[in-house]
Design a protein around this motif. Structure first.
Motif, PDB file in Angstrom:
ATOM      1  N   SER A  34     -18.205  -0.584   7.377  1.00  0.00           N
ATOM      2  CA  SER A  34     -18.863  -1.945   7.267  1.00  0.00           C
ATOM      3  C   SER A  34     -18.360  -2.807   6.376  1.00  0.00           C
ATOM      4  O   SER A  34     -18.464  -3.856   6.504  1.00  0.00           O
ATOM      5  CB  SER A  34     -20.204  -1.691   7.162  1.00  0.00           C
ATOM      6  OG  SER A  34     -20.931  -0.976   8.262  1.00  0.00           O
ATOM      7  N   ARG A  35     -17.961  -2.378   5.210  1.00  0.00           N
ATOM      8  CA  ARG A  35     -17.707  -3.092   3.946  1.00  0.00           C
ATOM      9  C   ARG A  35     -15.899  -3.582   4.249  1.00  0.00           C
ATOM     10  O   ARG A  35     -15.712  -4.853   3.718  1.00  0.00           O
ATOM     11  CB  ARG A  35     -17.548  -2.402   2.836  1.00  0.00           C
ATOM     12  CG  ARG A  35     -18.854  -2.012   2.058  1.00  0.00           C
ATOM     13  CD  ARG A  35     -18.756  -1.583   0.664  1.00  0.00           C
ATOM     14  NE  ARG A  35     -17.792  -0.653   0.359  1.00  0.00           N
ATOM     15  CZ  ARG A  35     -18.145   0.586   0.236  1.00  0.00           C
ATOM     16  NH1 ARG A  35     -19.428   0.943   0.420  1.00  0.00           N
ATOM     17  NH2 ARG A  35     -17.251   1.296  -0.266  1.00  0.00           N
ATOM     18  N   THR A  36     -15.211  -3.004   4.966  1.00  0.00           N
ATOM     19  CA  THR A  36     -13.987  -3.399   5.194  1.00  0.00           C
ATOM     20  C   THR A  36     -13.551  -3.780   6.483  1.00  0.00           C
ATOM     21  O   THR A  36     -12.390  -4.160   6.829  1.00  0.00           O
ATOM     22  CB  THR A  36     -12.937  -2.291   4.832  1.00  0.00           C
ATOM     23  OG1 THR A  36     -13.208  -1.109   5.431  1.00  0.00           O
ATOM     24  CG2 THR A  36     -13.152  -1.785   3.156  1.00  0.00           C
ATOM     25  N   LEU A  37     -14.279  -3.721   7.446  1.00  0.00           N
ATOM     26  CA  LEU A  37     -14.412  -4.387   8.888  1.00  0.00           C
ATOM     27  C   LEU A  37     -13.743  -5.638   8.858  1.00  0.00           C
ATOM     28  O   LEU A  37     -14.415  -6.621   8.303  1.00  0.00           O
ATOM     29  CB  LEU A  37     -15.671  -4.200   9.552  1.00  0.00           C
ATOM     30  CG  LEU A  37     -15.535  -4.553  11.049  1.00  0.00           C
ATOM     31  CD1 LEU A  37     -14.772  -3.465  11.873  1.00  0.00           C
ATOM     32  CD2 LEU A  37     -16.762  -4.829  11.419  1.00  0.00           C
ATOM     33  N   PRO A  38     -12.719  -5.922   9.399  1.00  0.00           N
ATOM     34  CA  PRO A  38     -11.983  -7.500   9.611  1.00  0.00           C
ATOM     35  C   PRO A  38     -12.799  -8.378  10.261  1.00  0.00           C
ATOM     36  O   PRO A  38     -12.440  -8.472  11.674  1.00  0.00           O
ATOM     37  CB  PRO A  38     -10.528  -7.106   9.829  1.00  0.00           C
ATOM     38  CG  PRO A  38     -10.656  -5.877  10.763  1.00  0.00           C
ATOM     39  CD  PRO A  38     -11.799  -4.970  10.017  1.00  0.00           C
ATOM     40  N   THR A  39     -13.920  -8.680   9.986  1.00  0.00           N
ATOM     41  CA  THR A  39     -14.681  -9.848  10.836  1.00  0.00           C
ATOM     42  C   THR A  39     -14.573 -11.357  10.434  1.00  0.00           C
ATOM     43  O   THR A  39     -14.924 -11.505   9.209  1.00  0.00           O
ATOM     44  CB  THR A  39     -16.314  -9.479  10.689  1.00  0.00           C
ATOM     45  OG1 THR A  39     -16.362  -8.017  11.329  1.00  0.00           O
ATOM     46  CG2 THR A  39     -17.023 -10.428  11.728  1.00  0.00           C
ATOM     47  N   LYS A 155      -9.055   4.558  -0.636  1.00  0.00           N
ATOM     48  CA  LYS A 155     -10.065   5.625  -0.845  1.00  0.00           C
ATOM     49  C   LYS A 155     -11.372   5.069  -1.436  1.00  0.00           C
ATOM     50  O   LYS A 155     -12.443   5.649  -1.067  1.00  0.00           O
ATOM     51  CB  LYS A 155      -9.820   7.136  -1.132  1.00  0.00           C
ATOM     52  CG  LYS A 155      -8.904   7.914  -0.351  1.00  0.00           C
ATOM     53  CD  LYS A 155      -8.672   9.403  -0.906  1.00  0.00           C
ATOM     54  CE  LYS A 155      -7.961  10.131   0.190  1.00  0.00           C
ATOM     55  NZ  LYS A 155      -7.748  11.347  -0.329  1.00  0.00           N
ATOM     56  N   ASP A 156     -11.179   4.291  -2.258  1.00  0.00           N
ATOM     57  CA  ASP A 156     -12.250   3.518  -2.950  1.00  0.00           C
ATOM     58  C   ASP A 156     -13.055   2.722  -2.062  1.00  0.00           C
ATOM     59  O   ASP A 156     -13.950   2.108  -2.429  1.00  0.00           O
ATOM     60  CB  ASP A 156     -12.017   3.057  -4.418  1.00  0.00           C
ATOM     61  CG  ASP A 156     -10.855   2.105  -4.076  1.00  0.00           C
ATOM     62  OD1 ASP A 156     -10.608   1.560  -3.123  1.00  0.00           O
ATOM     63  OD2 ASP A 156     -10.563   1.599  -5.344  1.00  0.00           O
ATOM     64  N   CYS A 157     -12.448   2.327  -0.896  1.00  0.00           N
ATOM     65  CA  CYS A 157     -12.916   1.308  -0.120  1.00  0.00           C
ATOM     66  C   CYS A 157     -13.293  -0.136  -0.649  1.00  0.00           C
ATOM     67  O   CYS A 157     -14.437  -0.741  -0.130  1.00  0.00           O
ATOM     68  CB  CYS A 157     -14.368   2.030   0.750  1.00  0.00           C
ATOM     69  SG  CYS A 157     -14.014   3.354   1.618  1.00  0.00           S
ATOM     70  N   ALA A 158     -12.532  -0.452  -1.652  1.00  0.00           N
ATOM     71  CA  ALA A 158     -12.934  -1.601  -2.573  1.00  0.00           C
ATOM     72  C   ALA A 158     -12.530  -2.908  -1.652  1.00  0.00           C
ATOM     73  O   ALA A 158     -13.391  -3.846  -1.651  1.00  0.00           O
ATOM     74  CB  ALA A 158     -12.156  -1.673  -3.674  1.00  0.00           C
ATOM     75  N   SER A 159     -11.467  -2.682  -0.730  1.00  0.00           N
ATOM     76  CA  SER A 159     -11.090  -3.839   0.043  1.00  0.00           C
ATOM     77  C   SER A 159     -10.347  -3.608   1.265  1.00  0.00           C
ATOM     78  O   SER A 159      -9.730  -2.445   1.291  1.00  0.00           O
ATOM     79  CB  SER A 159     -10.637  -4.943  -0.855  1.00  0.00           C
ATOM     80  OG  SER A 159      -9.194  -4.340  -1.347  1.00  0.00           O
ATOM     81  N   LEU A 160     -10.103  -4.467   2.293  1.00  0.00           N
ATOM     82  CA  LEU A 160      -9.184  -4.238   3.379  1.00  0.00           C
ATOM     83  C   LEU A 160      -7.882  -4.513   2.658  1.00  0.00           C
ATOM     84  O   LEU A 160      -7.408  -5.498   2.159  1.00  0.00           O
ATOM     85  CB  LEU A 160      -9.603  -5.209   4.396  1.00  0.00           C
ATOM     86  CG  LEU A 160      -8.583  -5.390   5.565  1.00  0.00           C
ATOM     87  CD1 LEU A 160      -8.759  -4.028   6.463  1.00  0.00           C
ATOM     88  CD2 LEU A 160      -8.918  -6.632   6.428  1.00  0.00           C
ATOM     89  N   GLN A 161      -6.957  -3.502   3.221  1.00  0.00           N
ATOM     90  CA  GLN A 161      -5.579  -3.747   2.742  1.00  0.00           C
ATOM     91  C   GLN A 161      -4.732  -4.311   3.694  1.00  0.00           C
ATOM     92  O   GLN A 161      -4.040  -5.265   3.489  1.00  0.00           O
ATOM     93  CB  GLN A 161      -4.849  -2.163   2.492  1.00  0.00           C
ATOM     94  CG  GLN A 161      -5.775  -1.560   1.310  1.00  0.00           C
ATOM     95  CD  GLN A 161      -5.281  -2.195  -0.259  1.00  0.00           C
ATOM     96  OE1 GLN A 161      -4.355  -2.327  -0.679  1.00  0.00           O
ATOM     97  NE2 GLN A 161      -6.556  -2.722  -0.900  1.00  0.00           N
ATOM     98  N   ARG A 162      -4.850  -3.755   5.082  1.00  0.00           N
ATOM     99  CA  ARG A 162      -3.910  -4.371   6.030  1.00  0.00           C
ATOM    100  C   ARG A 162      -4.444  -4.068   7.384  1.00  0.00           C
ATOM    101  O   ARG A 162      -5.391  -2.960   7.393  1.00  0.00           O
ATOM    102  CB  ARG A 162      -2.668  -4.007   5.914  1.00  0.00           C
ATOM    103  CG  ARG A 162      -2.427  -2.635   6.276  1.00  0.00           C
ATOM    104  CD  ARG A 162      -0.707  -2.245   5.962  1.00  0.00           C
ATOM    105  NE  ARG A 162      -0.523  -0.753   5.969  1.00  0.00           N
ATOM    106  CZ  ARG A 162      -0.752   0.204   5.046  1.00  0.00           C
ATOM    107  NH1 ARG A 162      -1.414   0.101   4.184  1.00  0.00           N
ATOM    108  NH2 ARG A 162      -0.443   1.676   5.651  1.00  0.00           N
ATOM    109  N   MET A 163      -4.245  -4.505   8.487  1.00  0.00           N
ATOM    110  CA  MET A 163      -4.280  -3.957   9.801  1.00  0.00           C
ATOM    111  C   MET A 163      -3.083  -3.577  10.463  1.00  0.00           C
ATOM    112  O   MET A 163      -1.944  -4.030  10.157  1.00  0.00           O
ATOM    113  CB  MET A 163      -4.956  -5.088  10.534  1.00  0.00           C
ATOM    114  CG  MET A 163      -6.460  -5.435   9.916  1.00  0.00           C
ATOM    115  SD  MET A 163      -7.046  -6.871  10.871  1.00  0.00           S
ATOM    116  CE  MET A 163      -6.115  -8.091   9.977  1.00  0.00           C
ATOM    117  N   GLU A 164      -3.023  -2.780  11.559  1.00  0.00           N
ATOM    118  CA  GLU A 164      -1.889  -2.429  12.301  1.00  0.00           C
ATOM    119  C   GLU A 164      -2.050  -2.281  13.581  1.00  0.00           C
ATOM    120  O   GLU A 164      -3.472  -1.834  14.034  1.00  0.00           O
ATOM    121  CB  GLU A 164      -1.154  -1.160  11.877  1.00  0.00           C
ATOM    122  CG  GLU A 164      -0.700  -1.290  10.342  1.00  0.00           C
ATOM    123  CD  GLU A 164      -0.114  -0.093   9.671  1.00  0.00           C
ATOM    124  OE1 GLU A 164       0.420   0.147   8.602  1.00  0.00           O
ATOM    125  OE2 GLU A 164      -0.039   1.078  10.411  1.00  0.00           O
TER     126      GLU A 164
END
Length: 207
Positions: A34-39, A155-164
């Protein structure tokens, strides 16, 4: 036939394997997803630069959520001439409202459709992704036909890094999120890995 045999032999000798073979299935983490979902936010304006096989286009890209839950993606040059205008349904299907002659080809339109759908985050909106880990990264992925779409964090789920987006064996396209993240990413860099194409988007803040 001989070429196919040589390719198969080379694959055995050099241990060809999927670029995703290191992904290990893991239990689902709703909080992290939920925190990193690219919405993407309801409306975004970007300075856009597209380079494809030696050709360059630049201008303004508008991505807008419409009241009927569809999305509109419009790319124009600085003079206001529209290069392409795409409409996306929430199920990922799309409509070409306008495309210049150079872009009005099925392979080009299909590629752009998949690229912009990934930027918007459409593949992840109506399916719970599976979770995988590899090293210090966490992959959340959904399967569509013969391809998989991923959004990736640490692993810390701090932020979205990328999408593929990738096939079973290789990565096809990646989108780096180097600046401020979703829902209002300040910068997005989309790179194709099977042919020469790159899209750079820099967000324009409206007053």
């Amino acid at each position: 036939m001989r070429c196919l045999l040589y390719s198969a032999l080379a694959c055995v000798l050099f241990q060809c394997k999927s670029e995703y073979s290191a992904l290990l299935p893991a239990s689902y983490d709703q909080s992290c997803a939920s925190r990193t979902l690219p919405t993407l936010g309801p409306s975004s304006l970007y300075q856009a630069s597209i380079d494809v096989t030696g050709h360059h286009l630049s201008g303004l890209l508008v991505i807008k959520a419409m009241p009927d839950t569809t999305w509109r993606v419009v790319f124009t040059n600085e003079a206001g001439v529209t290069f392409i205008d795409l409409g996306f349904q929430k199920d990922g299907s799309y409509t070409v409202h306008h495309a210049i002659r150079q872009l009005d080809r099925k392979p080009v339109l299909t590629t752009l459709k998949k690229d912009f759908a990934l930027i918007i985050g459409i593949p992840f909106q109506h399916a719970q992704p599976s979770r995988f880990t590899t090293g210090e990264e966490v992959y959340f992925g959904v399967r569509q036909k013969k391809e998989s779409y991923y959004f990736i964090t640490r692993k810390d789920c701090a932020s979205l890094q990328r999408m593929e987006r990738g096939s079973d064996r290789k990565r096809v396209v990646s989108i780096d999120v180097p600046g401020t993240g979703y829902p209002t990413p300040s910068q997005l860099v989309l790179q194709h890995h099977t042919f020469d194409m790159q899209i750079k988007l820099n967000r324009i803040e409206r007053e």
